[in-house]
Design an enzyme around this catalytic site. Sequence first.
Site, short mmCIF file in Angstrom:
data_model
loop_
_atom_site.label_atom_id
_atom_site.label_comp_id
_atom_site.label_asym_id
_atom_site.label_seq_id
_atom_site.Cartn_x
_atom_site.Cartn_y
_atom_site.Cartn_z
N ASP A 237 39.11 39.67 42.02
CA ASP A 237 38.98 38.53 42.91
C ASP A 237 38.28 39.01 44.18
O ASP A 237 38.16 40.22 44.43
CB ASP A 237 40.37 37.96 43.23
CG ASP A 237 40.31 36.69 44.04
OD1 ASP A 237 39.42 35.86 43.79
OD2 ASP A 237 41.14 36.54 44.95
N ASP B 230 38.29 37.07 47.81
CA ASP B 230 39.09 36.84 49.02
C ASP B 230 40.51 37.36 48.83
O ASP B 230 41.18 37.02 47.86
CB ASP B 230 39.12 35.35 49.37
CG ASP B 230 37.76 34.81 49.75
OD1 ASP B 230 37.08 35.46 50.55
OD2 ASP B 230 37.37 33.75 49.23
N LYS C 151 40.19 29.53 37.87
CA LYS C 151 41.52 30.12 37.75
C LYS C 151 42.58 29.14 38.25
O LYS C 151 42.33 28.46 39.24
CB LYS C 151 41.58 31.41 38.59
CG LYS C 151 40.63 32.50 38.15
CD LYS C 151 40.66 33.69 39.09
CE LYS C 151 40.16 33.37 40.47
NZ LYS C 151 40.15 34.51 41.40
N ASP D 244 45.04 39.00 44.19
CA ASP D 244 46.07 38.97 45.23
C ASP D 244 47.04 37.81 45.07
O ASP D 244 47.96 37.67 45.86
CB ASP D 244 45.42 38.89 46.61
CG ASP D 244 44.77 37.53 46.87
OD1 ASP D 244 43.89 37.15 46.06
OD2 ASP D 244 45.13 36.85 47.85
#
Length: 258
Positions: free
Chosen positions: A12, A14, A183, A208
């Site tokens: 990912d 961010d 996602k 995250d």
Amino acid sequence: MTLRPVETWMTDMDGVLVHEEVPIPGATEFIDRLKASGRRFLVLTNNSIFTPRDLRARLLGSGIDVPESAIWTSALATAQFLGDQRPGGTAYVVGEAGLTTALHDVGYVMTDRDPDYVVLGETRTYSFEAITKAIRLVAAGARFIATNPDPSGPSQQGMLPATGSVAALISTATGRSPYFIGKPNPLMMRSALNRIEAHSETTAMVGDRMDTDVVSGLEAGLQTCLVLTGSTRREDVERFPYRPTRVFDSVADLVDLV
């Protein structure tokens, strides 16, 4: 739990590589190690605002050099899905250049006259007029697609409404739910795997968020690495009915595993 041998990596953006424009310590080294190793990898994002070229420039401004070809967005996954489902179709789009460019590239025509699809993406300038038009087209029978279900997103000023929140508005008005492409839909992960000709059993997903990155990786058969530099805290992990393969403080802890 230990990682099986990993041949390809997905991560990912961010919360893993950057916070807004600020690089997370270890992110540059992780990407540089991936490139030096020759291993195939992709940076994934649910953000549909920007094209891969835009995102490459933004990451480069943060000191992270990711090739344009190694960036996979929910806009690209959405365009690929629609191109496979209904080649040469038409769409009314609420979104920005990342989404409209991806749809144009697969041969779609943008129109508000009896479109095959209403496609909702993220934008910083949602207009009442555009949302109203989307509602009327969905009510009239257009198929409803959204790039991702994220209800909110970050900004330097604070939380912003994102695609999922606007999709809920349209759904409430029409009684029609969208099909979300990004996602945690494992379709996003499968399209990414196909993009780099990777096998799920030898691929790891770094993220995250337990509710998007980890669950979508898990459902696609990938190993999952949760980093604690974004949305999910260590104490949050036990609240979920599934677990990541490994938990790391940050992406810096993954550099030596590449």
